[in-house]
Design an enzyme around this catalytic site. Structure first.
Site, PDB file in Angstrom:
ATOM      1  N   GLY A   1       1.122  -0.811  -0.281  1.00  0.00           N
ATOM      2  CA  GLY A   1       0.290   0.202  -0.065  1.00  0.00           C
ATOM      3  C   GLY A   1       0.557   0.642   0.344  1.00  0.00           C
TER       4      GLY A   1
ATOM      5  N   GLY B   1      -2.625  -7.519   0.746  1.00  0.00           N
ATOM      6  CA  GLY B   1      -2.411  -8.473   1.564  1.00  0.00           C
ATOM      7  C   GLY B   1      -1.813  -9.532   0.259  1.00  0.00           C
TER       8      GLY B   1
HETATM    9  P1  ADP Z   1       3.550  -0.921   2.532  1.00  0.00           P
HETATM   10  O1  ADP Z   1       2.523  -0.269   3.138  1.00  0.00           O
HETATM   11  O2  ADP Z   1       4.327  -0.798   1.210  1.00  0.00           O
HETATM   12  O3  ADP Z   1       3.885  -2.146   2.664  1.00  0.00           O
HETATM   13  P2  ADP Z   1       4.292  -0.482   4.976  1.00  0.00           P
HETATM   14  O4  ADP Z   1       3.424  -0.485   6.133  1.00  0.00           O
HETATM   15  O5  ADP Z   1       5.472  -1.631   5.754  1.00  0.00           O
HETATM   16  O6  ADP Z   1       5.295  -0.552   4.104  1.00  0.00           O
HETATM   17  O7  ADP Z   1       5.573   0.973   5.775  1.00  0.00           O
HETATM   18  C1  ADP Z   1       5.270   2.311   5.488  1.00  0.00           C
HETATM   19  C2  ADP Z   1       5.051   2.641   6.641  1.00  0.00           C
HETATM   20  O8  ADP Z   1       6.784   2.910   7.278  1.00  0.00           O
HETATM   21  C3  ADP Z   1       4.765   4.803   6.646  1.00  0.00           C
HETATM   22  O9  ADP Z   1       3.962   4.782   7.342  1.00  0.00           O
HETATM   23  C4  ADP Z   1       6.241   4.963   6.572  1.00  0.00           C
HETATM   24  O10 ADP Z   1       5.925   6.128   7.040  1.00  0.00           O
HETATM   25  C5  ADP Z   1       7.133   4.363   7.598  1.00  0.00           C
HETATM   26  N1  ADP Z   1       8.265   4.248   7.840  1.00  0.00           N
HETATM   27  C6  ADP Z   1       8.748   4.272   6.904  1.00  0.00           C
HETATM   28  N2  ADP Z   1      10.440   4.759   7.293  1.00  0.00           N
HETATM   29  C7  ADP Z   1      10.704   4.849   8.810  1.00  0.00           C
HETATM   30  C8  ADP Z   1      11.481   4.932   9.542  1.00  0.00           C
HETATM   31  N3  ADP Z   1      12.416   5.062   9.959  1.00  0.00           N
HETATM   32  N4  ADP Z   1      11.049   5.743  10.762  1.00  0.00           N
HETATM   33  C9  ADP Z   1       9.585   5.714  11.178  1.00  0.00           C
HETATM   34  N5  ADP Z   1       8.708   5.469  10.017  1.00  0.00           N
HETATM   35  C10 ADP Z   1       9.317   4.993   9.183  1.00  0.00           C
HETATM   36 MG    MG Z   2       1.435   0.269   5.053  1.00  0.00          MG
END
Ligand code: ADP
Ligand code: MG
Length: 395
Positions: free
Chosen positions: A353, A376
Protein backbone atom coordinates in the site's frame (compact mmCIF):
# COMPACT_ATOMS: atom_id res chain seq x y z
CA UNK A 1 0.65 -23.64 -14.79
CA UNK A 2 -2.64 -21.89 -15.25
CA UNK A 3 -4.91 -21.48 -18.29
CA UNK A 4 -5.72 -18.07 -19.72
CA UNK A 5 -8.46 -16.58 -21.90
CA UNK A 6 -6.44 -17.75 -24.91
CA UNK A 7 -6.79 -21.40 -23.95
CA UNK A 8 -10.57 -21.77 -24.10
CA UNK A 9 -13.26 -21.41 -26.76
CA UNK A 10 -15.33 -18.59 -25.27
CA UNK A 11 -17.77 -18.07 -28.12
CA UNK A 12 -21.37 -18.06 -26.93
CA UNK A 13 -20.31 -18.86 -23.36
CA UNK A 14 -21.24 -17.03 -20.17
CA UNK A 15 -18.08 -16.15 -18.25
CA UNK A 16 -18.27 -15.70 -14.48
CA UNK A 17 -15.48 -13.23 -13.77
CA UNK A 18 -14.24 -12.87 -10.19
CA UNK A 19 -13.33 -9.18 -10.14
CA UNK A 20 -12.17 -6.92 -7.33
CA UNK A 21 -14.87 -4.26 -7.24
CA UNK A 22 -14.02 -3.39 -3.65
CA UNK A 23 -13.36 0.20 -4.71
CA UNK A 24 -13.07 3.28 -2.49
CA UNK A 25 -16.35 5.22 -2.15
CA UNK A 26 -17.12 8.71 -0.95
CA UNK A 27 -20.67 9.98 -0.42
CA UNK A 28 -22.15 7.05 -2.31
CA UNK A 29 -20.01 7.36 -5.43
CA UNK A 30 -16.79 5.68 -6.50
CA UNK A 31 -13.85 7.96 -5.64
CA UNK A 32 -11.11 5.95 -7.35
CA UNK A 33 -12.01 3.81 -10.36
CA UNK A 34 -8.54 2.31 -10.92
CA UNK A 35 -9.73 -1.22 -10.16
CA UNK A 36 -12.64 -0.87 -12.60
CA UNK A 37 -10.39 0.56 -15.31
CA UNK A 38 -8.05 -2.39 -14.86
CA UNK A 39 -10.86 -4.81 -15.78
CA UNK A 40 -11.02 -3.44 -19.30
CA UNK A 41 -8.54 -5.87 -20.95
CA UNK A 42 -10.36 -8.90 -19.55
CA UNK A 43 -13.83 -7.58 -20.36
CA UNK A 44 -12.78 -6.58 -23.89
CA UNK A 45 -11.12 -9.93 -24.54
CA UNK A 46 -14.16 -11.86 -23.34
CA UNK A 47 -16.71 -9.82 -25.25
CA UNK A 48 -14.42 -9.81 -28.28
CA UNK A 49 -14.36 -13.60 -28.17
CA UNK A 50 -18.17 -13.73 -28.06
CA UNK A 51 -18.69 -14.37 -24.35
CA UNK A 52 -21.20 -12.77 -22.01
CA UNK A 53 -19.51 -11.18 -18.98
CA UNK A 54 -20.83 -11.58 -15.45
CA UNK A 55 -18.85 -9.84 -12.71
CA UNK A 56 -18.69 -11.34 -9.22
CA UNK A 57 -17.14 -9.45 -6.34
CA UNK A 58 -17.13 -8.77 -2.64
CA UNK A 59 -17.55 -5.27 -1.28
CA UNK A 60 -16.63 -4.28 2.27
CA UNK A 61 -17.31 -6.58 5.20
CA UNK A 62 -21.07 -7.16 5.55
CA UNK A 63 -20.34 -10.42 7.43
CA UNK A 64 -22.90 -12.63 5.70
CA UNK A 65 -25.86 -10.23 5.90
CA UNK A 66 -27.51 -7.87 3.44
CA UNK A 67 -26.23 -4.39 4.36
CA UNK A 68 -27.65 -1.56 2.22
CA UNK A 69 -24.46 0.51 2.45
CA UNK A 70 -22.46 -2.33 1.03
CA UNK A 71 -24.51 -2.93 -2.09
CA UNK A 72 -22.58 -3.10 -5.35
CA UNK A 73 -25.39 -1.16 -7.10
CA UNK A 74 -23.50 2.19 -7.17
CA UNK A 75 -20.35 0.37 -8.28
CA UNK A 76 -22.30 -1.19 -11.16
CA UNK A 77 -23.16 2.34 -12.33
CA UNK A 78 -19.46 3.21 -12.26
CA UNK A 79 -18.62 0.07 -14.24
CA UNK A 80 -21.05 1.24 -16.94
CA UNK A 81 -19.53 4.74 -17.01
CA UNK A 82 -15.89 3.66 -16.92
CA UNK A 83 -16.04 0.72 -19.32
CA UNK A 84 -18.63 2.30 -21.61
CA UNK A 85 -20.81 -0.78 -21.94
CA UNK A 86 -24.40 -1.39 -20.83
CA UNK A 87 -24.50 -2.86 -17.33
CA UNK A 88 -27.32 -4.91 -15.83
CA UNK A 89 -27.31 -5.14 -12.04
CA UNK A 90 -28.71 -8.24 -10.34
CA UNK A 91 -29.91 -7.71 -6.79
CA UNK A 92 -28.95 -11.24 -5.83
CA UNK A 93 -25.72 -13.05 -6.69
CA UNK A 94 -27.33 -16.51 -6.87
CA UNK A 95 -30.75 -17.94 -7.72
CA UNK A 96 -33.55 -16.92 -10.07
CA UNK A 97 -32.99 -13.15 -9.94
CA UNK A 98 -29.34 -13.55 -10.91
CA UNK A 99 -30.21 -16.01 -13.67
CA UNK A 100 -32.95 -13.77 -15.07
CA UNK A 101 -30.62 -10.75 -15.16
CA UNK A 102 -27.95 -12.74 -16.98
CA UNK A 103 -30.45 -14.14 -19.51
CA UNK A 104 -31.85 -10.68 -20.20
CA UNK A 105 -28.48 -8.96 -20.69
CA UNK A 106 -27.24 -8.26 -24.23
CA UNK A 107 -24.20 -10.23 -25.45
CA UNK A 108 -21.97 -7.14 -25.46
CA UNK A 109 -23.17 -6.02 -22.06
CA UNK A 110 -21.93 -6.70 -18.55
CA UNK A 111 -23.87 -8.15 -15.64
CA UNK A 112 -22.82 -7.15 -12.12
CA UNK A 113 -24.06 -9.45 -9.38
CA UNK A 114 -24.77 -8.20 -5.86
CA UNK A 115 -22.09 -8.41 -3.14
CA UNK A 116 -21.03 -12.04 -2.63
CA UNK A 117 -20.38 -11.42 1.06
CA UNK A 118 -24.09 -10.87 1.72
CA UNK A 119 -23.92 -14.67 1.99
CA UNK A 120 -21.82 -16.14 4.81
CA UNK A 121 -21.15 -19.12 2.54
CA UNK A 122 -18.84 -16.95 0.41
CA UNK A 123 -16.21 -16.49 3.12
CA UNK A 124 -16.96 -20.02 4.32
CA UNK A 125 -15.73 -21.38 0.95
CA UNK A 126 -18.98 -23.36 0.89
CA UNK A 127 -19.11 -25.92 -1.95
CA UNK A 128 -22.91 -25.69 -2.39
CA UNK A 129 -22.77 -21.91 -2.66
CA UNK A 130 -19.96 -22.29 -5.19
CA UNK A 131 -22.16 -24.70 -7.15
CA UNK A 132 -25.05 -22.24 -7.05
CA UNK A 133 -22.74 -19.57 -8.50
CA UNK A 134 -21.34 -22.00 -11.06
CA UNK A 135 -24.80 -22.85 -12.47
CA UNK A 136 -24.99 -19.24 -13.70
CA UNK A 137 -22.18 -19.64 -16.24
CA UNK A 138 -20.09 -21.91 -18.41
CA UNK A 139 -16.58 -20.85 -17.49
CA UNK A 140 -14.90 -19.22 -14.46
CA UNK A 141 -12.35 -16.43 -14.88
CA UNK A 142 -10.41 -15.15 -11.87
CA UNK A 143 -9.13 -11.63 -12.44
CA UNK A 144 -8.78 -10.64 -8.79
CA UNK A 145 -5.24 -11.41 -7.68
CA UNK A 146 -5.86 -9.06 -4.75
CA UNK A 147 -8.44 -11.52 -3.37
CA UNK A 148 -6.43 -14.65 -4.17
CA UNK A 149 -4.94 -15.00 -0.67
CA UNK A 150 -8.40 -15.90 0.63
CA UNK A 151 -9.95 -19.34 0.12
CA UNK A 152 -13.52 -18.18 -0.47
CA UNK A 153 -16.29 -19.73 -2.56
CA UNK A 154 -15.71 -17.28 -5.43
CA UNK A 155 -11.92 -17.59 -5.39
CA UNK A 156 -11.47 -21.25 -4.53
CA UNK A 157 -14.43 -23.65 -4.40
CA UNK A 158 -15.95 -22.39 -7.67
CA UNK A 159 -12.79 -23.32 -9.57
CA UNK A 160 -13.63 -26.96 -8.87
CA UNK A 161 -17.05 -26.58 -10.53
CA UNK A 162 -16.17 -25.01 -13.89
CA UNK A 163 -13.25 -24.71 -16.31
CA UNK A 164 -11.06 -22.09 -14.58
CA UNK A 165 -9.01 -19.43 -16.36
CA UNK A 166 -6.82 -16.51 -15.31
CA UNK A 167 -8.06 -13.13 -16.50
CA UNK A 168 -5.67 -10.59 -18.01
CA UNK A 169 -4.86 -8.87 -14.68
CA UNK A 170 -4.31 -12.13 -12.89
CA UNK A 171 -2.14 -13.29 -15.76
CA UNK A 172 -0.05 -10.08 -15.77
CA UNK A 173 0.37 -10.22 -12.00
CA UNK A 174 1.44 -13.88 -11.99
CA UNK A 175 3.83 -13.35 -14.88
CA UNK A 176 5.40 -10.32 -13.16
CA UNK A 177 5.73 -12.13 -9.85
CA UNK A 178 7.24 -15.15 -11.55
CA UNK A 179 9.76 -12.93 -13.34
CA UNK A 180 10.75 -11.49 -9.96
CA UNK A 181 10.98 -14.54 -7.71
CA UNK A 182 10.11 -17.59 -9.80
CA UNK A 183 12.79 -17.81 -12.48
CA UNK A 184 14.39 -14.36 -12.23
CA UNK A 185 17.33 -12.96 -14.14
CA UNK A 186 20.20 -12.76 -11.64
CA UNK A 187 21.52 -11.10 -9.61
CA UNK A 188 18.25 -10.40 -7.80
CA UNK A 189 17.94 -7.56 -5.30
CA UNK A 190 15.11 -7.10 -2.83
CA UNK A 191 14.37 -3.80 -1.19
CA UNK A 192 12.39 -4.16 2.03
CA UNK A 193 11.43 -1.14 4.06
CA UNK A 194 8.52 0.21 6.01
CA UNK A 195 7.91 0.75 9.65
CA UNK A 196 8.39 -2.51 11.53
CA UNK A 197 10.33 -5.75 11.31
CA UNK A 198 7.52 -7.52 13.18
CA UNK A 199 5.09 -7.10 10.25
CA UNK A 200 7.59 -8.47 7.72
CA UNK A 201 9.44 -11.30 9.46
CA UNK A 202 8.13 -13.91 7.03
CA UNK A 203 8.98 -11.69 4.07
CA UNK A 204 12.57 -11.23 5.27
CA UNK A 205 13.04 -14.91 6.04
CA UNK A 206 11.73 -15.96 2.65
CA UNK A 207 13.75 -13.41 0.72
CA UNK A 208 17.15 -14.28 2.21
CA UNK A 209 16.78 -17.71 0.64
CA UNK A 210 15.74 -16.29 -2.72
CA UNK A 211 17.72 -13.14 -3.49
CA UNK A 212 21.37 -12.20 -3.88
CA UNK A 213 21.14 -8.81 -2.21
CA UNK A 214 18.66 -7.79 0.48
CA UNK A 215 18.47 -4.06 1.07
CA UNK A 216 16.84 -3.20 4.39
CA UNK A 217 15.65 0.35 4.91
CA UNK A 218 12.90 2.30 6.64
CA UNK A 219 12.10 1.96 10.31
CA UNK A 220 12.90 -1.74 10.25
CA UNK A 221 16.55 -1.01 9.46
CA UNK A 222 16.81 0.57 12.93
CA UNK A 223 16.05 -2.76 14.58
CA UNK A 224 18.85 -4.39 12.57
CA UNK A 225 21.26 -1.55 13.34
CA UNK A 226 20.42 -1.79 17.02
CA UNK A 227 20.95 -5.57 16.88
CA UNK A 228 24.40 -4.90 15.42
CA UNK A 229 25.27 -2.67 18.37
CA UNK A 230 24.57 0.75 16.83
CA UNK A 231 22.97 3.54 18.77
CA UNK A 232 19.73 4.57 17.02
CA UNK A 233 18.73 7.32 19.48
CA UNK A 234 14.97 7.59 19.84
CA UNK A 235 14.23 6.04 16.44
CA UNK A 236 11.38 3.64 15.93
CA UNK A 237 13.08 0.38 16.91
CA UNK A 238 11.80 -3.02 18.04
CA UNK A 239 14.50 -3.80 20.59
CA UNK A 240 12.81 -7.05 21.62
CA UNK A 241 13.44 -8.33 18.08
CA UNK A 242 17.23 -7.94 18.26
CA UNK A 243 17.76 -11.71 18.45
CA UNK A 244 15.37 -12.27 15.57
CA UNK A 245 17.21 -9.68 13.50
CA UNK A 246 20.53 -11.38 14.23
CA UNK A 247 19.03 -14.73 13.20
CA UNK A 248 17.90 -13.26 9.88
CA UNK A 249 21.40 -11.86 9.29
CA UNK A 250 22.94 -15.26 10.07
CA UNK A 251 20.49 -16.99 7.78
CA UNK A 252 21.32 -14.54 4.99
CA UNK A 253 25.01 -15.20 5.50
CA UNK A 254 24.49 -18.95 5.28
CA UNK A 255 22.40 -18.56 2.12
CA UNK A 256 24.96 -16.31 0.42
CA UNK A 257 22.61 -13.32 0.46
CA UNK A 258 24.37 -9.98 0.96
CA UNK A 259 22.66 -7.44 3.21
CA UNK A 260 22.48 -3.73 2.41
CA UNK A 261 21.92 -1.49 5.44
CA UNK A 262 22.31 2.28 5.74
CA UNK A 263 25.78 3.71 6.35
CA UNK A 264 24.45 7.22 6.82
CA UNK A 265 20.99 8.38 7.89
CA UNK A 266 18.74 11.43 7.90
CA UNK A 267 17.66 12.35 11.41
CA UNK A 268 15.35 14.84 13.10
CA UNK A 269 14.12 15.50 16.62
CA UNK A 270 10.51 15.03 15.53
CA UNK A 271 8.55 13.61 12.60
CA UNK A 272 6.87 16.79 11.44
CA UNK A 273 6.77 19.02 8.38
CA UNK A 274 9.47 21.67 8.59
CA UNK A 275 11.34 19.98 11.46
CA UNK A 276 15.07 20.68 11.12
CA UNK A 277 16.84 17.59 9.77
CA UNK A 278 20.40 16.47 9.26
CA UNK A 279 22.22 13.69 7.48
CA UNK A 280 24.84 12.03 9.65
CA UNK A 281 27.09 8.96 9.60
CA UNK A 282 25.64 5.97 11.38
CA UNK A 283 27.96 6.42 14.34
CA UNK A 284 26.78 9.97 15.00
CA UNK A 285 23.06 9.58 15.75
CA UNK A 286 22.41 11.73 18.83
CA UNK A 287 20.36 10.33 21.68
CA UNK A 288 17.47 12.80 21.16
CA UNK A 289 17.16 12.22 17.40
CA UNK A 290 15.29 9.69 15.32
CA UNK A 291 16.31 8.15 12.03
CA UNK A 292 13.65 8.99 9.44
CA UNK A 293 15.37 8.11 6.17
CA UNK A 294 18.47 6.57 4.67
CA UNK A 295 21.16 9.21 4.08
CA UNK A 296 22.33 10.54 0.69
CA UNK A 297 25.54 8.47 0.66
CA UNK A 298 23.53 5.31 1.32
CA UNK A 299 21.06 6.21 -1.44
CA UNK A 300 24.01 6.73 -3.78
CA UNK A 301 25.72 3.47 -2.80
CA UNK A 302 22.51 1.42 -3.09
CA UNK A 303 21.71 3.00 -6.46
CA UNK A 304 25.15 1.93 -7.68
CA UNK A 305 24.47 -1.61 -6.43
CA UNK A 306 21.29 -1.77 -8.50
CA UNK A 307 23.29 -1.18 -11.66
CA UNK A 308 24.71 -4.68 -11.52
CA UNK A 309 21.36 -6.29 -10.64
CA UNK A 310 18.98 -7.70 -13.25
CA UNK A 311 15.88 -8.09 -11.08
CA UNK A 312 14.44 -6.02 -8.25
CA UNK A 313 11.57 -6.81 -5.94
CA UNK A 314 10.51 -3.93 -3.69
CA UNK A 315 8.21 -3.64 -0.71
CA UNK A 316 8.29 -0.84 1.82
CA UNK A 317 9.62 2.73 1.65
CA UNK A 318 13.19 3.58 2.71
CA UNK A 319 12.02 6.36 5.02
CA UNK A 320 9.03 8.16 6.44
CA UNK A 321 8.23 9.32 2.90
CA UNK A 322 4.92 11.02 3.78
CA UNK A 323 6.76 14.15 4.95
CA UNK A 324 9.63 15.65 2.93
CA UNK A 325 12.61 15.61 3.10
CA UNK A 326 12.27 12.09 4.53
CA UNK A 327 11.12 10.86 1.11
CA UNK A 328 14.53 11.60 -0.45
CA UNK A 329 16.03 8.11 -0.07
CA UNK A 330 12.94 6.37 -1.42
CA UNK A 331 12.67 8.80 -4.34
CA UNK A 332 16.36 8.50 -5.25
CA UNK A 333 16.31 4.70 -5.24
CA UNK A 334 12.96 4.59 -7.07
CA UNK A 335 14.24 6.90 -9.81
CA UNK A 336 17.35 4.79 -10.23
CA UNK A 337 15.31 1.59 -10.48
CA UNK A 338 12.97 3.26 -12.99
CA UNK A 339 15.88 4.46 -15.15
CA UNK A 340 17.53 1.02 -15.15
CA UNK A 341 14.20 -0.58 -16.04
CA UNK A 342 13.69 1.83 -18.92
CA UNK A 343 17.24 1.13 -20.10
CA UNK A 344 16.38 -2.57 -20.19
CA UNK A 345 18.88 -3.83 -17.63
CA UNK A 346 16.45 -4.32 -14.73
CA UNK A 347 13.13 -6.10 -14.24
CA UNK A 348 11.44 -4.22 -11.41
CA UNK A 349 8.39 -5.39 -9.48
CA UNK A 350 6.97 -3.50 -6.50
CA UNK A 351 3.94 -3.75 -4.24
CA UNK A 352 2.45 -2.76 -0.90
CA UNK A 353 0.00 0.00 0.00
CA UNK A 354 2.53 2.61 1.06
CA UNK A 355 5.07 1.50 -1.51
CA UNK A 356 2.60 2.08 -4.33
CA UNK A 357 1.85 5.55 -2.91
CA UNK A 358 5.56 6.35 -2.54
CA UNK A 359 6.38 5.26 -6.11
CA UNK A 360 3.44 7.27 -7.44
CA UNK A 361 4.63 10.32 -5.50
CA UNK A 362 8.11 9.81 -7.01
CA UNK A 363 6.42 9.75 -10.44
CA UNK A 364 7.88 6.40 -11.46
CA UNK A 365 4.95 3.94 -11.27
CA UNK A 366 4.69 3.71 -15.05
CA UNK A 367 8.43 3.13 -15.42
CA UNK A 368 8.62 0.03 -13.28
CA UNK A 369 8.06 -3.31 -14.97
CA UNK A 370 5.08 -3.99 -12.70
CA UNK A 371 3.52 -2.31 -9.70
CA UNK A 372 1.09 -4.52 -7.83
CA UNK A 373 -1.87 -2.91 -6.11
CA UNK A 374 -2.82 -6.18 -4.45
CA UNK A 375 -1.80 -5.36 -0.86
CA UNK A 376 -2.26 -8.42 1.35
CA UNK A 377 -2.02 -10.93 -1.50
CA UNK A 378 1.24 -9.37 -2.70
CA UNK A 379 2.76 -9.59 0.78
CA UNK A 380 1.66 -13.21 1.24
CA UNK A 381 3.25 -14.02 -2.07
CA UNK A 382 6.46 -12.28 -0.91
CA UNK A 383 6.35 -14.53 2.13
CA UNK A 384 6.48 -17.51 -0.21
CA UNK A 385 2.97 -18.69 0.61
CA UNK A 386 0.78 -20.52 -1.85
CA UNK A 387 -2.28 -18.36 -2.54
CA UNK A 388 -5.48 -20.48 -2.57
CA UNK A 389 -6.99 -18.51 -5.47
CA UNK A 390 -3.89 -19.05 -7.57
CA UNK A 391 -3.52 -22.69 -6.58
CA UNK A 392 -7.16 -23.29 -7.61
CA UNK A 393 -6.37 -22.04 -11.13
CA UNK A 394 -3.40 -24.36 -11.47
CA UNK A 395 -5.13 -27.49 -10.23
P1 ADP B 1 3.76 -1.07 2.67
O1 ADP B 1 2.38 -0.53 2.95
O2 ADP B 1 4.27 -0.63 1.33
O3 ADP B 1 3.89 -2.55 2.89
P2 ADP B 1 4.66 -0.39 5.32
O4 ADP B 1 3.26 -0.18 5.74
O5 ADP B 1 5.39 -1.55 5.85
O6 ADP B 1 4.77 -0.38 3.72
O7 ADP B 1 5.55 0.87 5.73
C1 ADP B 1 5.21 2.20 5.46
C2 ADP B 1 5.39 3.07 6.66
O8 ADP B 1 6.71 2.99 7.17
C3 ADP B 1 5.15 4.53 6.32
O9 ADP B 1 4.07 4.99 7.09
C4 ADP B 1 6.45 5.22 6.73
O10 ADP B 1 6.25 6.47 7.33
C5 ADP B 1 7.03 4.24 7.72
N1 ADP B 1 8.47 4.43 7.88
C6 ADP B 1 9.43 4.26 6.96
N2 ADP B 1 10.64 4.57 7.47
C7 ADP B 1 10.46 4.94 8.74
C8 ADP B 1 11.33 5.38 9.79
N3 ADP B 1 12.65 5.48 9.60
N4 ADP B 1 10.77 5.69 10.98
C9 ADP B 1 9.44 5.58 11.16
N5 ADP B 1 8.57 5.18 10.22
C10 ADP B 1 9.07 4.86 9.03
MG1 MG C 1 1.40 -0.02 4.79
Amino acid sequence: MFKTLDDFDLSGKTALVRADLNVPMRDGTVSDATRIERLRPTVDALIGAGAKVVLLSHFGRPKGKRVADMSLAPVAKAVEAVLGRPVTFAEECVGDAAKAAIDAAPMDGIVVLENLRFHAEEEGNDPDFAKALATLGDVYVNDAFSAAHRAHASTHAIAQCLPALAGRNMQAELEALDAALGEPRRPVAAVVGGAKVSTKLDVLNHLVDKVDLLIIGGGMANTFLHAMGKDVGKSLCEKDLADTARQILARADAAGCRIGLPSDVTVAAEFAAGAPSDSVPLDAVQADKMILDIGPQTAEALSAELESCRTLIWNGPMGAFEIPPFDAGTVALAKKAAALTQAGSLTSVAGGGDTVAALAAAGVSEQFTYVSTAGGAFLEWMEGRELPGVAALSA
